[in-house]
Design a protein around this motif. Structure first.
Motif, PDB file in Angstrom:
ATOM      1  N   GLU A 169       9.618   6.795  28.290  1.00 32.78           N
ATOM      2  CA  GLU A 169       9.041   7.219  29.564  1.00 32.78           C
ATOM      3  C   GLU A 169       7.567   7.570  29.388  1.00 32.78           C
ATOM      4  O   GLU A 169       7.111   7.903  28.291  1.00 32.78           O
ATOM      5  N   THR A 170       6.823   7.502  30.456  1.00 31.96           N
ATOM      6  CA  THR A 170       5.398   7.814  30.421  1.00 31.96           C
ATOM      7  C   THR A 170       5.182   9.234  29.927  1.00 31.96           C
ATOM      8  O   THR A 170       5.826  10.170  30.394  1.00 31.96           O
ATOM      9  N   SER A 171       4.270   9.404  28.975  1.00 29.81           N
ATOM     10  CA  SER A 171       4.023  10.708  28.377  1.00 29.81           C
ATOM     11  C   SER A 171       2.809  11.375  29.006  1.00 29.81           C
ATOM     12  O   SER A 171       1.821  10.722  29.337  1.00 29.81           O
ATOM     13  N   SER A 172       2.911  12.702  29.154  1.00 28.70           N
ATOM     14  CA  SER A 172       1.769  13.481  29.647  1.00 28.70           C
ATOM     15  C   SER A 172       0.993  14.112  28.501  1.00 28.70           C
ATOM     16  O   SER A 172       0.081  14.905  28.742  1.00 28.70           O
ATOM     17  N   ASP A 173       1.364  13.775  27.278  1.00 28.60           N
ATOM     18  CA  ASP A 173       0.694  14.323  26.101  1.00 28.60           C
ATOM     19  C   ASP A 173      -0.714  13.719  26.010  1.00 28.60           C
ATOM     20  O   ASP A 173      -0.859  12.509  25.808  1.00 28.60           O
ATOM     21  N   PRO A 174      -1.763  14.527  26.129  1.00 27.55           N
ATOM     22  CA  PRO A 174      -3.131  13.965  26.099  1.00 27.55           C
ATOM     23  C   PRO A 174      -3.492  13.352  24.758  1.00 27.55           C
ATOM     24  O   PRO A 174      -4.266  12.388  24.703  1.00 27.55           O
ATOM     25  N   VAL A 175      -2.961  13.897  23.669  1.00 27.36           N
ATOM     26  CA  VAL A 175      -3.256  13.351  22.347  1.00 27.36           C
ATOM     27  C   VAL A 175      -2.652  11.965  22.203  1.00 27.36           C
ATOM     28  O   VAL A 175      -3.288  11.022  21.719  1.00 27.36           O
ATOM     29  N   LEU A 176      -1.407  11.819  22.628  1.00 29.38           N
ATOM     30  CA  LEU A 176      -0.750  10.516  22.558  1.00 29.38           C
ATOM     31  C   LEU A 176      -1.465   9.500  23.435  1.00 29.38           C
ATOM     32  O   LEU A 176      -1.687   8.352  23.029  1.00 29.38           O
ATOM     33  N   SER A 177      -1.863   9.896  24.615  1.00 28.05           N
ATOM     34  CA  SER A 177      -2.569   8.985  25.515  1.00 28.05           C
ATOM     35  C   SER A 177      -3.893   8.533  24.916  1.00 28.05           C
ATOM     36  O   SER A 177      -4.266   7.361  25.009  1.00 28.05           O
ATOM     37  N   SER A 225      -2.904  13.564  12.815  1.00 25.95           N
ATOM     38  CA  SER A 225      -3.154  12.876  14.086  1.00 25.95           C
ATOM     39  C   SER A 225      -3.126  13.799  15.292  1.00 25.95           C
ATOM     40  O   SER A 225      -3.631  13.438  16.360  1.00 25.95           O
ATOM     41  N   GLY A 226      -2.498  14.971  15.166  1.00 26.93           N
ATOM     42  CA  GLY A 226      -2.339  15.862  16.307  1.00 26.93           C
ATOM     43  C   GLY A 226      -1.103  15.582  17.128  1.00 26.93           C
ATOM     44  O   GLY A 226      -0.800  16.319  18.072  1.00 26.93           O
ATOM     45  N   ILE A 227      -0.357  14.535  16.795  1.00 27.14           N
ATOM     46  CA  ILE A 227       0.871  14.190  17.517  1.00 27.14           C
ATOM     47  C   ILE A 227       2.018  15.020  16.952  1.00 27.14           C
ATOM     48  O   ILE A 227       2.334  14.940  15.757  1.00 27.14           O
ATOM     49  N   LEU A 228       2.647  15.827  17.803  1.00 29.99           N
ATOM     50  CA  LEU A 228       3.698  16.745  17.373  1.00 29.99           C
ATOM     51  C   LEU A 228       5.065  16.193  17.756  1.00 29.99           C
ATOM     52  O   LEU A 228       5.381  16.056  18.941  1.00 29.99           O
ATOM     53  N   LEU A 229       5.875  15.883  16.764  1.00 28.63           N
ATOM     54  CA  LEU A 229       7.220  15.355  16.981  1.00 28.63           C
ATOM     55  C   LEU A 229       8.197  16.526  16.974  1.00 28.63           C
ATOM     56  O   LEU A 229       8.930  16.767  16.015  1.00 28.63           O
ATOM     57  N   SER A 262      15.441  23.284  21.757  1.00 31.06           N
ATOM     58  CA  SER A 262      16.579  22.729  21.025  1.00 31.06           C
ATOM     59  C   SER A 262      16.330  21.261  20.717  1.00 31.06           C
ATOM     60  O   SER A 262      15.395  20.641  21.240  1.00 31.06           O
ATOM     61  N   LYS A 263      17.212  20.694  19.878  1.00 30.38           N
ATOM     62  CA  LYS A 263      17.051  19.288  19.494  1.00 30.38           C
ATOM     63  C   LYS A 263      17.230  18.335  20.670  1.00 30.38           C
ATOM     64  O   LYS A 263      16.807  17.175  20.607  1.00 30.38           O
ATOM     65  N   ASP A 264      17.854  18.806  21.739  1.00 31.14           N
ATOM     66  CA  ASP A 264      18.076  17.959  22.908  1.00 31.14           C
ATOM     67  C   ASP A 264      17.065  18.222  24.016  1.00 31.14           C
ATOM     68  O   ASP A 264      17.140  17.608  25.087  1.00 31.14           O
ATOM     69  N   GLY A 265      16.110  19.106  23.774  1.00 29.12           N
ATOM     70  CA  GLY A 265      15.130  19.445  24.797  1.00 29.12           C
ATOM     71  C   GLY A 265      14.074  18.367  24.942  1.00 29.12           C
ATOM     72  O   GLY A 265      14.002  17.405  24.174  1.00 29.12           O
ATOM     73  N   PRO A 266      13.196  18.510  25.928  1.00 26.96           N
ATOM     74  CA  PRO A 266      12.100  17.541  26.119  1.00 26.96           C
ATOM     75  C   PRO A 266      11.067  17.656  25.005  1.00 26.96           C
ATOM     76  O   PRO A 266      11.023  18.667  24.292  1.00 26.96           O
ATOM     77  N   MET A 267      10.237  16.633  24.848  1.00 26.86           N
ATOM     78  CA  MET A 267       9.182  16.679  23.850  1.00 26.86           C
ATOM     79  C   MET A 267       8.241  17.838  24.138  1.00 26.86           C
ATOM     80  O   MET A 267       7.871  18.080  25.286  1.00 26.86           O
ATOM     81  N   LEU A 268       7.876  18.570  23.083  1.00 27.72           N
ATOM     82  CA  LEU A 268       6.998  19.723  23.222  1.00 27.72           C
ATOM     83  C   LEU A 268       5.559  19.256  23.425  1.00 27.72           C
ATOM     84  O   LEU A 268       5.035  18.447  22.662  1.00 27.72           O
ATOM     85  N   ILE A 275       6.487  29.253  18.759  1.00 23.79           N
ATOM     86  CA  ILE A 275       6.184  28.631  20.060  1.00 23.79           C
ATOM     87  C   ILE A 275       7.449  28.085  20.733  1.00 23.79           C
ATOM     88  O   ILE A 275       7.367  27.390  21.749  1.00 23.79           O
ATOM     89  N   GLY A 276       8.618  28.393  20.144  1.00 22.00           N
ATOM     90  CA  GLY A 276       9.868  27.923  20.731  1.00 22.00           C
ATOM     91  C   GLY A 276      10.113  26.444  20.538  1.00 22.00           C
ATOM     92  O   GLY A 276      10.792  25.806  21.353  1.00 22.00           O
ATOM     93  N   GLY A 277       9.588  25.886  19.454  1.00 24.18           N
ATOM     94  CA  GLY A 277       9.750  24.459  19.187  1.00 24.18           C
ATOM     95  C   GLY A 277      10.757  24.176  18.088  1.00 24.18           C
ATOM     96  O   GLY A 277      11.033  25.026  17.228  1.00 24.18           O
ATOM     97  N   VAL A 278      11.308  22.972  18.100  1.00 24.93           N
ATOM     98  CA  VAL A 278      12.256  22.509  17.086  1.00 24.93           C
ATOM     99  C   VAL A 278      11.793  21.146  16.593  1.00 24.93           C
ATOM    100  O   VAL A 278      11.649  20.205  17.397  1.00 24.93           O
ATOM    101  N   ALA A 279      11.542  21.023  15.294  1.00 19.01           N
ATOM    102  CA  ALA A 279      11.120  19.729  14.737  1.00 19.01           C
ATOM    103  C   ALA A 279      12.197  18.684  14.992  1.00 19.01           C
ATOM    104  O   ALA A 279      13.386  18.924  14.736  1.00 19.01           O
ATOM    105  N   ASP A 280      11.801  17.524  15.496  1.00 19.94           N
ATOM    106  CA  ASP A 280      12.772  16.475  15.829  1.00 19.94           C
ATOM    107  C   ASP A 280      13.125  15.656  14.580  1.00 19.94           C
ATOM    108  O   ASP A 280      12.841  14.460  14.496  1.00 19.94           O
ATOM    109  N   THR A 281      13.740  16.325  13.618  1.00 20.38           N
ATOM    110  CA  THR A 281      14.106  15.656  12.367  1.00 20.38           C
ATOM    111  C   THR A 281      15.181  14.598  12.579  1.00 20.38           C
ATOM    112  O   THR A 281      15.240  13.619  11.835  1.00 20.38           O
ATOM    113  N   GLU A 282      16.023  14.781  13.604  1.00 21.98           N
ATOM    114  CA  GLU A 282      17.088  13.807  13.852  1.00 21.98           C
ATOM    115  C   GLU A 282      16.551  12.513  14.440  1.00 21.98           C
ATOM    116  O   GLU A 282      17.251  11.491  14.427  1.00 21.98           O
TER     117      GLU A 282
END
Length: 438
Positions: free
Chosen positions: A248-256, A168-172, A177-183, A211-218
């Motif tokens: 909250e409103t997402s700025s992710d273009p794929v999700l939108s 889908s292109g949606i990256l969870l 870190s696990k507490d950071g904002p959505m990538l 890319i400094g990302g952490v999979a949101d497995t939790e």
């Protein structure tokens, strides 16, 4: 993707070929079922109708009333024995680990992917994102001899997030870190990564680190596991999850894009998926009921359960109140996944599966019979499958799924109470027997 609907695959294979009645001695008691009658005709006429020959690959089969084979030419994978009942080969394929996500949008809509019309299996069906685990991308799982292979683990969670990203292109994933904002990534960078991961040019875990990302497995909430029964040539053990995207409103273009219109996936070049789209749970169910789309039993059943909690916001709500409304729905869903007993019917509460929370239930569907009125299959959902036989695990005894399989598609899918359906069948049988005596 195909692994996501593995249980549905086994059910179609079971009902459409009638192997349940061909290979199990005890099922000769179900003499009034359609395929049982077909086998009796095989015995009486000393030959099988052409349609049965085509379905089971039998040239000539002579069967005694006790289900013993006198002579036969069978498909590979079915063993005939002159001194015993028809039986499957003892070595059934091991269920392959896979995982899938029921993804909730900020307005609690659910994402479904539309399979291509040219697919050799489940053409045009709508399914949840997901697929097979990969040692290269997700890490190893326990060996097949270990029952814990059928339990939630990090590999299943990584596989679910990776497959959702590929399809889908949606990256969870979150930043740093696990507490950071959505990538959030630019579309071109995202699509390039999806293709590279799909083609195994780079592992999903390595790419996230780069890319400094952490999979949101939790953020994944377990919501049942489905294990394919023993008879199909391909089997899967599929861990299902619920993931709730931030309110909250997402700025992710794929999700939108997926929320406003159908998103066209590109990672596999359109080989499996033609579109991805969010919609209300009730809308997906209503469209299936009208025959506008195809949902197989696992997807329909889970959406049916979610429909208790996930509904669109009432029109009278002010925009400032909608966030609290959706949050309350999510809180009820979280509680539902962990609360026991999971049943309301008094008899169902006595069954051991009522004490297994939905987060831990394991379902390996079993056909209980065919309905007298419409010949739909009655699918029991309480068994955990052969790999977990004798364990304390199980599914849902209270409910059954009714379904009609037609040319590879699931039609007229419905979730009903087990006791109610079986009582209707007993009544229909009694009426039929009474009429036969007139």
């Amino acid at each position: 993707m195909q692994s996501l609907i593995s249980s549905a695959s086994s059910l179609y294979y079971l009902v459409n070929t009638g192997l349940r009645y061909a290979i199990h001695r005890e099922n000769w008691r179900h003499g009034k079922q359609a395929f049982a009658r077909a086998w009796v005709r095989c015995y009486v006429k000393r030959t099988c109708p052409k349609q049965i020959q085509r379905r089971l690959g039998i040239n000539t089969t002579i069967i005694s009333g006790k289900g013993r084979v006198v002579s036969s030419t069978m498909k590979k994978g079915i063993r005939a024995a002159s001194s015993g009942p028809l039986a499957k080969v003892k070595t059934a394929p091991e269920p392959r680990p896979s995982s899938s996500i029921i993804l909730l949008s900020p307005t609690n809509q659910v994402l479904l992917l539309h399979r291509v019309k040219t697919s050799t299996s489940f053409a045009s069906a709508h399914v949840f994102p997901g697929g097979n685990l990969s040692d290269f991308h997700d890490g190893p799982v326990l060996p097949s001899s270990d029952a814990r292979r059928h339990e939630d683990s990090l590999a299943y969670r990584l596989g679910a997030i990776r497959e959702t990203f590929e399809e889908s292109g949606i990256l969870l994933a979150r930043e740093r870190s696990k507490d950071g904002p959505m990538l959030n990534l630019p579309t071109l960078e995202r699509d390039a990564a999806r293709k590279a991961i799909h083609d195994n040019e780079i592992s999903f875990r390595e790419w996230l680190v780069s890319i400094g990302g952490v999979a949101d497995t939790e953020g994944l909430l377990p919501f049942t596991r489905w294990i394919t029964p023993h008879w199909p040539p391909k089997r899967f053990t599929t861990q299902m999850y619920v993931y709730m995207l931030p309110l909250e409103t997402s700025s992710d273009p794929v999700l939108s894009a997926a929320q406003s219109e159908a998103l066209i996936p590109t990672a596999d070049g359109g080989a499996e998926i033609t579109a991805a789209h969010f919609d209300d749970v009730t809308t997906w169910l209503e469209r299936q009921n009208r025959g506008d789309l195809i949902l197989f039993p696992p997807q329909y059943f889970l959406l049916h359960l979610l429909s208790q909690f996930l509904t669109g916001a009432p029109a009278e709500l002010r925009p400032s109140e909608t966030t609290e409304y959706y949050l309350a729905q999510r809180d009820k869903l979280r509680m539902f996944l962990e609360t026991v007993p999971t049943t309301t019917h008094p008899k169902a509460r006595e069954h051991p599966t009522s004490s297994i929370p939905w987060a831990d239930k394991v379902i390996s569907p079993v056909t209980l019979g065919l309905r007298y009125g419409d010949r739909r299959a009655i699918l029991g959902l309480d068994k955990p499958g052969g790999e977990l036989k004798g364990s304390s695990r199980g599914g849902d005894w209270e409910r059954v799924v009714l379904v009609k399989f037609d040319k590879g598609a699931a039609r007229n899918v419905e979730v009903r109470g087990r006791e109610e359906v079986l009582a209707e069948e007993r009544e229909a049988k009694a009426k039929e027997e009474a009429l036969s005596k007139l």
